[in-house]
Design a protein around this motif. Sequence first.
Motif, PDB file in Angstrom:
ATOM      1  N   PHE A 186      17.342 -16.167  11.497  1.00  0.00           N
ATOM      2  CA  PHE A 186      18.539 -15.860  10.723  1.00  0.00           C
ATOM      3  C   PHE A 186      18.337 -14.560   9.960  1.00  0.00           C
ATOM      4  O   PHE A 186      17.220 -14.245   9.538  1.00  0.00           O
ATOM      5  N   PRO A 187      19.421 -13.821   9.724  1.00  0.00           N
ATOM      6  CA  PRO A 187      19.313 -12.588   8.930  1.00  0.00           C
ATOM      7  C   PRO A 187      18.985 -12.899   7.464  1.00  0.00           C
ATOM      8  O   PRO A 187      19.218 -14.013   6.979  1.00  0.00           O
ATOM      9  N   ASP A 188      18.489 -11.915   6.769  1.00  0.00           N
ATOM     10  CA  ASP A 188      18.205 -12.045   5.339  1.00  0.00           C
ATOM     11  C   ASP A 188      19.444 -12.540   4.598  1.00  0.00           C
ATOM     12  O   ASP A 188      20.563 -12.117   4.881  1.00  0.00           O
ATOM     13  N   VAL A 207      15.676 -15.932   3.743  1.00  0.00           N
ATOM     14  CA  VAL A 207      16.988 -16.337   4.262  1.00  0.00           C
ATOM     15  C   VAL A 207      17.855 -17.105   3.272  1.00  0.00           C
ATOM     16  O   VAL A 207      19.051 -17.239   3.496  1.00  0.00           O
ATOM     17  N   ALA A 208      17.276 -17.611   2.171  1.00  0.00           N
ATOM     18  CA  ALA A 208      18.057 -18.445   1.249  1.00  0.00           C
ATOM     19  C   ALA A 208      17.728 -18.155  -0.207  1.00  0.00           C
ATOM     20  O   ALA A 208      16.595 -17.797  -0.537  1.00  0.00           O
ATOM     21  N   ALA A 209      18.729 -18.342  -1.049  1.00  0.00           N
ATOM     22  CA  ALA A 209      18.548 -18.132  -2.480  1.00  0.00           C
ATOM     23  C   ALA A 209      17.794 -19.284  -3.136  1.00  0.00           C
ATOM     24  O   ALA A 209      17.140 -19.108  -4.158  1.00  0.00           O
ATOM     25  N   GLU A 210      17.880 -20.467  -2.550  1.00  0.00           N
ATOM     26  CA  GLU A 210      17.249 -21.649  -3.134  1.00  0.00           C
ATOM     27  C   GLU A 210      16.607 -22.483  -2.030  1.00  0.00           C
ATOM     28  O   GLU A 210      17.134 -22.582  -0.928  1.00  0.00           O
ATOM     29  N   LEU A 211      15.462 -23.095  -2.353  1.00  0.00           N
ATOM     30  CA  LEU A 211      14.766 -23.985  -1.421  1.00  0.00           C
ATOM     31  C   LEU A 211      14.671 -25.363  -2.048  1.00  0.00           C
ATOM     32  O   LEU A 211      14.236 -25.506  -3.189  1.00  0.00           O
TER      33      LEU A 211
END
Length: 98
Positions: free
Chosen positions: A24-26, A56-60
């Motif tokens: 996936f893109p940034d 790829v995500a702001a939160e994990l």
Amino acid sequence: MLTGAHEQAPEAELMQGDALALPFPDGSFDRLFTSYFYCHLEPDERERFLAEARRVAAELVVVASVPGAGDPVERYEERVLNDGSRWTVFKRYFTGEG
């Protein structure tokens, strides 16, 4: 796995990929969720996965199991699959503080 997921959610977009090199893109997602996967990664793999998750995500969000009384927090376990094959897997338990 994808076939079974498609049967349960035929309208969903499904993709096969490598969690250590996410396809996936940034900044593709607001949140990335993983369940009972993270605890099977060895230290170098955890670092690679965390870097990909941050990319790829702001939160994990990580959901994992807790150890039983007296269980070591880090160990290798043998798993036997339905086809009779045997696999040795790494298992690491985490706490909120950890």
